[in-house]
Design a protein around this motif. Structure first.
Motif, PDB file in Angstrom:
ATOM      1  N   ARG A  16     -10.677 -26.698 -10.158  1.00 50.75           N
ATOM      2  CA  ARG A  16      -9.920 -27.983 -10.619  1.00 50.75           C
ATOM      3  C   ARG A  16      -9.310 -28.001 -12.020  1.00 50.75           C
ATOM      4  O   ARG A  16      -9.631 -27.242 -12.807  1.00 50.75           O
ATOM      5  N   SER A  17      -8.338 -29.021 -12.103  1.00 52.88           N
ATOM      6  CA  SER A  17      -7.876 -29.093 -13.441  1.00 52.88           C
ATOM      7  C   SER A  17      -8.594 -29.792 -14.461  1.00 52.88           C
ATOM      8  O   SER A  17      -9.547 -30.536 -14.352  1.00 52.88           O
ATOM      9  N   SER A  18      -8.670 -28.921 -15.670  1.00 52.52           N
ATOM     10  CA  SER A  18      -9.443 -29.728 -16.816  1.00 52.52           C
ATOM     11  C   SER A  18      -8.994 -30.593 -17.266  1.00 52.52           C
ATOM     12  O   SER A  18      -9.660 -31.435 -17.981  1.00 52.52           O
ATOM     13  N   ASP A  19      -7.725 -31.211 -16.958  1.00 54.62           N
ATOM     14  CA  ASP A  19      -7.038 -32.485 -17.252  1.00 54.62           C
ATOM     15  C   ASP A  19      -7.698 -33.688 -16.501  1.00 54.62           C
ATOM     16  O   ASP A  19      -7.343 -34.911 -16.488  1.00 54.62           O
ATOM     17  N   GLU A  20      -8.309 -33.267 -15.117  1.00 49.41           N
ATOM     18  CA  GLU A  20      -8.340 -34.313 -14.364  1.00 49.41           C
ATOM     19  C   GLU A  20      -9.427 -35.463 -14.915  1.00 49.41           C
ATOM     20  O   GLU A  20     -10.432 -34.955 -15.626  1.00 49.41           O
ATOM     21  N   GLN A  21      -9.071 -36.667 -14.916  1.00 49.44           N
ATOM     22  CA  GLN A  21      -9.949 -37.599 -15.429  1.00 49.44           C
ATOM     23  C   GLN A  21     -10.540 -38.618 -14.350  1.00 49.44           C
ATOM     24  O   GLN A  21      -9.915 -38.590 -13.058  1.00 49.44           O
ATOM     25  N   HIS A  22     -11.765 -39.147 -14.334  1.00 51.99           N
ATOM     26  CA  HIS A  22     -12.357 -40.142 -13.657  1.00 51.99           C
ATOM     27  C   HIS A  22     -12.361 -39.700 -12.107  1.00 51.99           C
ATOM     28  O   HIS A  22     -12.412 -40.509 -11.322  1.00 51.99           O
ATOM     29  N   ARG A  23     -12.919 -38.482 -12.011  1.00 51.99           N
ATOM     30  CA  ARG A  23     -13.205 -38.001 -10.848  1.00 51.99           C
ATOM     31  C   ARG A  23     -14.622 -38.659 -10.477  1.00 51.99           C
ATOM     32  O   ARG A  23     -15.601 -38.728 -11.106  1.00 51.99           O
ATOM     33  N   SER A  82     -18.244 -29.429 -10.589  1.00 51.26           N
ATOM     34  CA  SER A  82     -17.093 -29.856 -11.412  1.00 51.26           C
ATOM     35  C   SER A  82     -16.013 -28.813 -11.321  1.00 51.26           C
ATOM     36  O   SER A  82     -14.781 -29.067 -11.851  1.00 51.26           O
ATOM     37  N   TYR A  84     -14.934 -26.720  -8.876  1.00 50.71           N
ATOM     38  CA  TYR A  84     -14.185 -26.758  -7.558  1.00 50.71           C
ATOM     39  C   TYR A  84     -14.518 -27.852  -6.666  1.00 50.71           C
ATOM     40  O   TYR A  84     -15.747 -28.310  -6.735  1.00 50.71           O
ATOM     41  N   ASP A  85     -13.712 -28.152  -5.719  1.00 52.71           N
ATOM     42  CA  ASP A  85     -13.847 -29.408  -4.795  1.00 52.71           C
ATOM     43  C   ASP A  85     -13.372 -28.845  -3.512  1.00 52.71           C
ATOM     44  O   ASP A  85     -12.298 -29.560  -3.036  1.00 52.71           O
TER      45      ASP A  85
END
Length: 180
Positions: A16-23, A82, A84-85
């Motif tokens: 997953r992108s470390s920049d991803e927000q509000h998952r 957190s 991988y999805d």
């Protein structure tokens, strides 16, 4: 036109992108969290029972051991979720196996750890849970060349922790056999 029979069952896992927000958590992750809440409640009830009997030191020590086991397994699942999805059939089948291990811990293992000082069932639940957790990390290592080293370290750490529990059970059984 031919379709891939594996599509949807096994997807390549990329980090997953470390920049991803509000998952937001998936329903499966929330259910997993709920199962761990049941395990903690079971351990807390057992702690209450030992404290009521006046066995403070033993109860707190057993609670700490059980709670650490529960918390560490939950944290490892959370770290994977957190990172991988995959959200495919293979992953959706692996998570219930982990949940089964957690429920074996709760339903049968915690009470025996407190009342009978027996760790066999709690270790069995932990082995089921941890084996089902090591597999997705190995799968991630196969799929994600960028994070392969980290995924392999995570799988190895999970496996070594699991082996430590089995060894602890084995050493404890040898000790009790010799002292009887």
């Amino acid at each position: 036109m031919r379709t891939n029979p594996v599509a949807g069952h096994w997807r390549t896992m990329m980090g997953r992108s470390s920049d991803e927000q509000h998952r937001s958590a998936t329903s499966l992750e929330l259910f997993f969290d709920l199962c761990f809440a049941v395990v903690v409640a079971q351990a807390s009830a057992s702690l209450h029972g030992t404290l009521t009997r006046g066995d403070f030191a033993d109860g707190v020590l057993r609670f700490a051991l059980v709670f650490f086991t529960i918390w560490w397994a939950w944290m490892n699942f959370t770290w994977f979720a957190s990172a991988y999805d995959p959200d495919d059939v293979t992953y959706r089948l692996a998570v219930p196996v982990q949940i089964t291990g957690a429920l074996v811990l709760a339903a049968a293992g915690v009470r025996r750890a407190f009342e009978d000082r027996a760790l066999r069932v709690i270790t069995l639940g932990y082995v089921v849970l941890r084996t089902a957790l090591a597999a997705p990390w190995l799968r991630a290592a196969l799929s994600d060349s960028v994070r392969r080293r980290t995924a392999l370290r995570s799988a190895a750490g999970v496996a070594m922790c699991q082996l430590g529990w089995v060894e602890l059970l084995f050493v404890r059984s040898l000790f009790w056999r010799q002292s009887s």
